[in-house]
Scaffold this active site. Structure first.
Site, short mmCIF file in Angstrom:
data_model
loop_
_atom_site.label_atom_id
_atom_site.label_comp_id
_atom_site.label_asym_id
_atom_site.label_seq_id
_atom_site.Cartn_x
_atom_site.Cartn_y
_atom_site.Cartn_z
N LYS A 97 6.91 2.56 -3.67
CA LYS A 97 6.00 1.42 -3.82
C LYS A 97 6.62 0.38 -4.75
O LYS A 97 6.52 -0.83 -4.50
CB LYS A 97 4.66 1.92 -4.39
CG LYS A 97 3.50 0.96 -4.25
CD LYS A 97 3.19 0.68 -2.78
CE LYS A 97 1.95 -0.16 -2.59
NZ LYS A 97 0.70 0.57 -2.79
N TYR A 142 18.33 -7.00 -30.06
CA TYR A 142 17.67 -6.01 -30.91
C TYR A 142 17.70 -6.53 -32.34
O TYR A 142 17.50 -7.71 -32.57
CB TYR A 142 18.34 -4.65 -30.72
CG TYR A 142 17.45 -3.51 -31.15
CD1 TYR A 142 16.18 -3.33 -30.59
CD2 TYR A 142 17.87 -2.60 -32.11
CE1 TYR A 142 15.37 -2.29 -30.99
CE2 TYR A 142 17.07 -1.56 -32.52
CZ TYR A 142 15.81 -1.41 -31.96
OH TYR A 142 15.01 -0.37 -32.37
N GLU A 164 -2.66 4.40 -6.87
CA GLU A 164 -2.10 4.86 -5.59
C GLU A 164 -2.37 6.35 -5.40
O GLU A 164 -2.25 7.14 -6.35
CB GLU A 164 -0.59 4.62 -5.59
CG GLU A 164 0.07 4.74 -4.25
CD GLU A 164 -0.09 3.49 -3.41
OE1 GLU A 164 0.19 3.54 -2.21
OE2 GLU A 164 -0.50 2.45 -3.95
N ASP A 165 -2.72 6.72 -4.19
CA ASP A 165 -2.79 8.13 -3.76
C ASP A 165 -3.64 8.99 -4.70
O ASP A 165 -3.21 10.06 -5.15
CB ASP A 165 -1.37 8.70 -3.63
CG ASP A 165 -0.63 8.11 -2.44
OD1 ASP A 165 -1.26 7.38 -1.66
OD2 ASP A 165 0.58 8.37 -2.30
N ALA A 173 -14.13 8.34 6.37
CA ALA A 173 -15.05 7.96 5.30
C ALA A 173 -14.39 8.06 3.93
O ALA A 173 -15.06 8.23 2.91
CB ALA A 173 -16.30 8.84 5.35
N GLY A 174 -13.05 7.95 3.92
CA GLY A 174 -12.32 8.00 2.67
C GLY A 174 -12.29 6.65 1.98
O GLY A 174 -13.02 5.72 2.35
N ALA A 175 -11.41 6.52 1.00
CA ALA A 175 -11.36 5.30 0.19
C ALA A 175 -11.06 4.08 1.04
O ALA A 175 -11.68 3.03 0.89
CB ALA A 175 -10.29 5.47 -0.89
N ALA A 176 -10.09 4.20 1.98
CA ALA A 176 -9.73 3.05 2.82
C ALA A 176 -10.89 2.66 3.72
O ALA A 176 -11.20 1.47 3.89
CB ALA A 176 -8.50 3.38 3.64
N ASP A 219 -4.69 1.84 -1.64
CA ASP A 219 -5.15 2.65 -0.51
C ASP A 219 -6.49 2.15 0.01
O ASP A 219 -6.77 2.22 1.21
CB ASP A 219 -5.28 4.12 -0.92
CG ASP A 219 -3.94 4.71 -1.33
OD1 ASP A 219 -2.94 4.41 -0.68
OD2 ASP A 219 -3.91 5.45 -2.32
N ASN A 276 0.26 -2.39 5.02
CA ASN A 276 -0.16 -2.82 3.68
C ASN A 276 0.85 -3.72 2.99
O ASN A 276 0.49 -4.47 2.07
CB ASN A 276 -0.43 -1.59 2.79
CG ASN A 276 -1.79 -0.99 3.06
OD1 ASN A 276 -2.36 -1.20 4.13
ND2 ASN A 276 -2.31 -0.23 2.12
#
Length: 765
Positions: free
Chosen positions: A95, A40, A137-138, A196-199, A163, A319
């Site tokens: 994560k 410092y 994420e999510d 039909a989601g993001a993935a 995702d 993943n």
């Protein structure tokens, strides 16, 4: 285990011994006033001035280059939905944990209290100078698409919504390999995507990038087939809408080659599967329950190639095979973004890795005789140590070739070495041991099961699938403790004093007396001994009523070892038994021997200890590199203690020339490769990482492992018994539950190895 018990265990895990799963750890010295003055004021001003002159110096003087923000607003958390930023924090911390243990990336979780896209984007942009990369994420769709698109355009550091892209990358690698095995071309196959989601959107886009024909793709959402004549379609859904006049999954699957499930459990029936084309490829990735039950699927079609999101079935689309290593490669070349070329490079590297010969270490972890590219192995396993040396370089090269790398790598051999150092083995060894034990659990006697901590250990072993416990002790007390722990499993409880054990006790006494009648033992004395739990438990193992035993929690080591030696005895080719401690350190696992039994071994005994310890390392999936330690190096002293170690090395070199072993050598030269090579370039340890230390006597080994444990907090597994006829192990008195669980896994693996050798002997004979 009841749902309430699982719930409570999960809450305790996240709350104790301190809340959360990550912490800040200093990386620089801080013990003196000089250290603090450098860390410092006033010393910190110097790097500040350097960065002010050239902002890129921030990577040289701060942690930015290895720091990733894991950011969410909690609007699509796991299967829980929109639960808010605070409730999403445990997931984001998790994560960060995965980033660290798989790729040595420091993650900081950030939860934003906003559902507004503009506010979210602006907030991330404001904090971006702190980080080397952003993992989104999510976040619910369709906002997730817009947030990622804008941040990728407006920031000059890697941004990825895992995702979307994590599942896409792993499943694309699996799909390429599955198509190869099925003998099908990606541009000709019919693909049905449930979800039909993001993935789902990201997966489909990546499949198209590898050649999938858009005309052959059908996507479904909760309302059925996404058709162009439907109203109010989002731009993402409209991208995959079809002109075909069909509505249901049942219709879509007739004659289809590939099913990709990113939706909900049990929406695909056996009849639907039967309607698919020859050699159907089914990726049922809803978790924890897939779109079609694995056993139902493989029982319906013998020609199926199937993957799920679960770890208890072949071909897990996980993943963790992707995001840690993709960010590792991107950070290491200071990429400005994660682009399509980098994602496609990761896909190809994963797909190719599955076709390479699998290291024996991986086979051992997963309890396989030989994993090989095929219908049940189309994607690498998460514990494959090659992931960190294969995926990041592929991603880094793609970043360089596509023009987004600011610090290109020039020495690829050095980079691979750095990656392997980053991977570390300090915690992987226990994950590997647990995984291997679960592969084929064995019957383990817990000889002190009426002790609360021992019973807790048995409960964990049972619930985690590590072992099939047999509880030995006072029945009434064990049952009372089981009620207290809500341990309601139907597992054997044996009270050696109970009337139901009388016949067995008499049988064991007779067998014990037959074996020791010429050593002063009477039948009456044998009956008395069978009332002692360690004699009774050891006889259970000897007679095949159990596969292994754990004892020692309440008694001193010598008093527990004595009945084990009397009942079990040494293996036929072993003159003296010995013990090993595995120390789990930041530099990896080290095998230390002999830590508990032979006080002052002869040269011949030292050689035998070294050989048995090397065999143990191999059984646990490690290539042993052994140093026989002394206070001196290679003949510099002629003291009898040094000559003893020198002679042991000579015996090993003559009898086991394939062993990587040398000595006598001092501990610092054994562990420091630069020092060793500089002074003694002739020895067999040069250039090798020593992982097995054989000590000249018991006191030096015992003192060393206890110093490592107490001064540096190194976890230990042991003492592991070597040279006995059966898998019986003695834990330290008062051992923790964690230590006992570790030793239970060791006992199971020991029993597995003995069974394997027995089967091999039967086949050979």
């Amino acid at each position: 285990m009841s749902k309430e018990t699982k719930r409570r265990q999960a809450l305790i895990y996240h709350a104790k011994p301190q809340p959360g799963k990550i912490a800040i750890v200093p990386t620089k010295p801080y013990s003196t006033q000089r250290d603090l003055a450098l860390a410092y004021s006033p010393g910190v001003a110097e790097p500040c001035k350097e960065i002010h002159r050239d902002v890129n110096q921030v990577y040289k003087y701060t942690a930015k280059g290895n720091l990733v923000a894991v950011i969410s607003n909690g609007t699509a958390v796991l299967g829980l939905g929109d639960i808010g930023p605070e409730a999403s924090k445990p997931v984001m911390e998790g994560k960060c944990l995965l980033f660290k243990i798989f790729a040595d990336i420091d993650g900081i979780d950030i939860e934003l209290d906003t559902r507004d896209v503009d506010t979210f984007v602006e907030t991330v942009k404001i904090m971006a100078p702190t980080f080397g990369g952003i993992n989104l994420e999510d976040i619910k769709a369709p906002e997730a698409f817009e947030i990622e698109r804008r941040l990728k355009e407006e920031l000059d550091i890697p941004v990825m919504h895992d995702d979307q892209h994590g599942t896409a990358i792993i499943s694309a690698a699996a799909l390429l390999n599955a198509l190869e095995l099925a003998g099908k071309d990606i541009d000709k196959v019919r693909i049905v995507i449930s979800g039909a989601g993001a993935a789902a959107v990201s997966c489909t886009r990546l499949y198209k990038a590898f050649g999938a024909n858009a005309a052959n793709i059908l996507m479904l959402d909760s309302k059925g087939i996404i058709r162009k004549d439907r109203e109010n379609l989002t731009p993402e859904k409209l991208e995959f809408a079809t002109d075909l006049k069909i509505d249901t999954l049942e219709e879509a699957l007739v004659g289809a080659d590939v099913f990709i499930g990113l939706s909900v459990a049990d929406i695909m029936t056996a009849e639907m599967l039967l309607s698919m084309a020859e050699n159907p490829i089914v990726f049922a990735m809803a978790n924890p329950d897939p779109e079609i039950n694995y056993d139902v699927a493989v029982g319906t079609r013998e020609d199926i190639i199937m993957a799920t999101g679960r770890s208890d079935h072949p071909n897990q689309v996980n993943n963790v095979l992707g995001f840690p290593f993709i960010f590792r490669g991107a950070l290491d070349v200071r990429a400005t973004k994660i682009n399509e070329a980098m994602k496609m490079a990761a896909v190809k590297a994963l797909a190719n890795l599955a076709k390479e010969p699998v290291p024996e270490q991986v086979n051992i972890v997963y309890g396989e005789t030989r994993l090989a590219f095929g219908r049940d192995y189309i994607i690498p396993k998460p514990f494959d140590p090659r992931l960190i040396s294969e995926i990041p370089p592929a991603v880094a090269k793609a970043a360089m070739e596509s023009g987004v790398a600011r610090e290109p790598i020039t020495d690829w051999d050095r980079y691979e070495t750095e990656l392997l150092v980053r991977s570390g083995d300090e915690k992987k060894v226990m994950r590997m041991l647990m995984n291997r034990a679960k592969g084929k659990p064995k019957r383990i006697v817990f000889a002190e099961a009426d002790q609360l901590d021992v019973l807790k250990t048995a409960q964990i072993a049972y619930e985690e699938g590590i072992a099939h416990p047999i509880l030995l002790g006072n029945r009434a007390l064990i049952e009372s403790l089981m009620r207290e722990l809500e341990f309601d499993a139907e597992i054997p409880i044996i009270d050696q004093f109970g009337p139901e054990s009388l016949e067995k006790r008499q049988h064991y006494a007779e067998r014990y007396w037959q074996g020791r009648s010429r050593r002063g033992t009477t039948l009456y004395g044998a009956n008395l001994k069978m009332r002692q739990r360690n004699y009774f438990g050891a006889m259970m193992v000897l007679e095949g009523d159990a596969d292994g035993m754990i004892s020692g929690y309440t008694r001193a080591y010598p008093t527990v070892v004595k009945p084990i030696f009397e009942v079990i005895g040494r293996a036929a080719d072993v003159a003296r038994a010995a013990t090993v401690h595995i120390m789990i350190t930041p530099k990896g696992p080290y095998f230390l021997a002999d830590t508990s039994i032979i006080i002052d071994p002869t040269a011949e005994e030292l050689a035998a200890i070294a050989r048995m310890t090397a065999n143990l390392a191999v059984a646990f999936g490690f290539e042993p590199v052994l140093a026989l330690l002394s206070y001196t190096n290679f003949g510099s002293s002629d003291h009898p203690n040094a000559r003893k170690v020198r002679k042991a090395v000579q015996i090993l070199h003559e009898q086991y020339p394939e062993l990587e072993v040398d000595g006598e050598i001092q501990a610092d030269f054994a562990l420091n490769r630069e020092m060793n090579q500089g002074k003694f370039p002739f020895n067999r340890l040069v250039g090798r990482k020593v992982n097995t230390l054989i000590f000249p006597n018991l006191e030096s080994a015992n003192i060393t492992y206890k110093l490592l444990k107490e001064l540096y907090g190194a976890d230990s597994i042991g003492p592991i018994m070597l040279g006995l006829r059966k898998a019986v192990h003695v834990i330290p008195m008062g051992a923790s539950v964690e230590e006992m669980v570790n030793m239970t896994a060791v006992a199971v693996i020991d029993a597995q190895e003995r069974e394997k050798r027995k089967q091999a002997h039967i086949i050979d004979s």
